[in-house]
Design an enzyme around this catalytic site. Structure first.
Site, PDB file in Angstrom:
ATOM      1  CE  LYS A 140      12.499  -4.250  33.049  1.00  0.00           C
ATOM      2  NZ  LYS A 140      11.742  -3.675  34.168  1.00  0.00           N
TER       3      LYS A 140
ATOM      4  CE1 TYR B 120      14.821  -1.519  32.329  1.00  0.00           C
ATOM      5  CE2 TYR B 120      16.213  -2.814  33.791  1.00  0.00           C
ATOM      6  CZ  TYR B 120      15.053  -2.100  33.565  1.00  0.00           C
ATOM      7  OH  TYR B 120      14.129  -1.963  34.566  1.00  0.00           O
TER       8      TYR B 120
END
Lengths: 379, 379
Positions: free
Chosen positions: B145, B230
């Site tokens: 990611k 995140y």
């Protein structure tokens, strides 16, 4: 930071005390009880006389007991719409029953030379009127936060103080107690380098749906006015700056009977001139949040709880370690009232004058505007 | 939550274990080392063969060592532009030197039946190309990611997987480890009631100003793409919802040589359909922030650190008490790689498919738009 209170801060008394065989609470307990037990000499001047206006929970549970810890302030009068409550409290605090006023004869305070300072502890919408009437009666005024429901009311209060030649202070008690002062000192002295961001969250799950805090006309707004103001204040006093622009997002649970008139949750972001950002939240809908963290490139320092009446805890992170920083536990209300008395006696200006209260109200109005419009608002 | 990993969660193993004479670290240490020392039987199927593409710090320090904890995955090939590095690592991980590829002969992976899965661990701008080439070579792909730098690239990757009939998974490792899974379970099962707000902060002080993460063309953006993701992910997986609108505010220190091309700090607020708000922050400029807290009307639960490779800690507050919740410490990369192998072997779809990666990229583009325009952006 005021000279009086700054000296009170004992710096860097880390948790290692606990390693010397003292439990954390035990380490502070003796300091507190010893201070209370000492025969504290009277200060050079006299103790000023205070009138408490409004005998709600805050007055009964926090402010009145705090006079026992005051060195420059004593309670001499009550103002209340509930004579039964006032009469019950009078003997406990040594207030002469003849010094119990109501909202009709409030202005006759001017004839009572025993009262130097009036502490306005009323619903927000009443702050302006009762502050201005007290100033006109020749009294100095400490007014609870938020200062009022509109900038115009705040300005009228400031003007009234100027015209009367009396002090006006807003009751930002956290500015007067050691934990928040240590956060300010660390930020301003850049102990861990320049501040990058302030992360502040305040909220609680509000109870009784009939209380005045949930009435728009009396409270001026919802969680932001009552508890979110702590997040806003923390961002302002830690940086020592005024925000230049802000964004906000609000949510209120549909059908929740508590929130028919005011917002439940409002989150906001502030930009300060130096580039510091603050990410803040405020709610009446969730379990107690009461914290703020200041982050630099080298570490962070935080309080959690940050602004409760007691039980504050400070943590400092640098390198790879987080330490608890132990500081003296002091009564916030006693410190703020004595600061006001000191200002009146010495002629100094309060650390938290009406102008600061006005700024908060203007910023909170801008936060509401940003939440409503969905646009960044300049302040 | 995947069935495989859900069963791994040992729930509510509170700190009271420490009271039974076990230190916190001691309580977990034996579990971990015992598992490592056990002669784990081979799973019913074979271990799938993996090729690691890109031998940077993440591969060297986290991914390759994690194969020792995998039950369904083994490393059989490297793809690297640095043959010296690949040759040095090959004997350590038992990779046949003939199975070291470079970026030119990468497509010949199609002729190597030992390689079932390709793990793309390259700078963001290279994700799309190397994912699509691997899919065309008939391999399944796990891609780091953020999925890519643009929604168009993400869509091309998803399309390529569909055309090739191969699995595409994005490496959201936190979805596969017990602490974050327990947060998700608590939120979804409403253990403390419905979620009101998610407060998420991620950041670190980035070093070497010449690294690819600070080049716009390679990284696609700054802290948001790398670490802010995140905070975004936490808000999404805790709620199980997709945001409907957002605001953002960004700041980059002028003159800081690290931030000539990408943003330093970006804070953002998300609104979810249920009314949950998320207040999130992201920075390359400040000391390690790595936490999120989920607040309900009855209490809160949080991880800090929340998404580090190891050392996660969970705290739960209800009533007047905060407790630490002890959970098994597992290798995040081993869990995510085994999840991918399991999906390939069983035909199941990954928990974190390309579609989720695309959604993150779209949301992050909207966050950048909101920060630039100063307006709420619908997503």
């Amino acid at each position: 930071m005021s000279e009086t209170t700054k000296a009170d801060i004992t710096r860097r008394r880390f948790l290692e005390r606990a390693g010397q065989g003292l439990a954390v609470s035990g380490a502070l307990g003796p300091l507190v009880s010893r201070a209370a037990a000492q025969n504290v000499p009277e200060p050079p001047g006299r103790k000023l006389g205070w009138a408490i206006v409004g005998l709600g929970n805050l007055s009964i549970n926090q402010i009145l007991p705090a006079f026992a810890k005051c060195e420059k302030s004593r309670v001499v009068a009550f103002v209340s719409g509930h004579p039964d409550k006032a009469n019950k409290l009078a003997p406990r605090y040594g207030v002469d029953p003849k010094r119990i006023y109501n909202y009709e004869n409030y202005d006759t305070l001017k004839d009572n030379p025993e009262v130097d300072v009036v502490y306005v502890v009323l619903p927000n919408s009443m702050h302006a009127e009762y502050t201005i009437r007290a100033l006109k009666a020749g009294k100095h005024v400490l007014c609870e936060k938020p200062m009022a429901n509109t900038p115009a009311d705040c300005q009228a209060m400031i003007d009234a103080a100027g015209q009367a030649g009396r002090k006006l202070m807003i009751a930002y008690r956290c500015r007067y107690e050691p934990f928040n002062q240590e956060m300010i000192r660390m930020a301003r002295e850049q102990e861990l380098g320049p501040v990058k961001v302030v992360l502040a969250d305040h909220g609680f799950s509000i109870g009784d749906p009939t209380q005045w805090r949930l009435k728009k006309a009396m409270a001026g707004g919802g969680s932001l006015m009552d508890i979110g103001i702590y997040s806003l204040q923390a961002a302002r006093y830690v940086t020592g700056e005024e925000p230049v622009e802000l964004t906000a997002m609000s949510y209120t649970t549909p059908g929740d009977e508590r929130f028919k008139e005011v917002e439940e949750t409002i989150d906001f972001q502030l930009r300060f001139p130096s580039g510091v950002l603050a990410s803040c939240s405020s709610s009446y809908g969730y379990s107690g949040q009461n914290r703020y963290r200041v982050v630099t490139a080298k570490g962070w320092f935080e309080l959690e709880p940050a602004t409760s009446y007691s039980g504050l805890r400070m943590f400092v992170h640098k390198g790879n370690a987080t330490e608890e920083r132990i500081l003296p536990v002091r009564d916030h209300f006693a410190l703020e009232m004595d600061h006001m008395s000191e200002c009146v006696m010495s002629g100094k200006d309060p650390l938290t004058p009406g102008e600061g209260g006005l700024r908060d109200i203007k910023i909170m109005m801008a936060i509401y505007e940003a939440a409503k419009s969905g646009k960044t608002v300049k302040v």
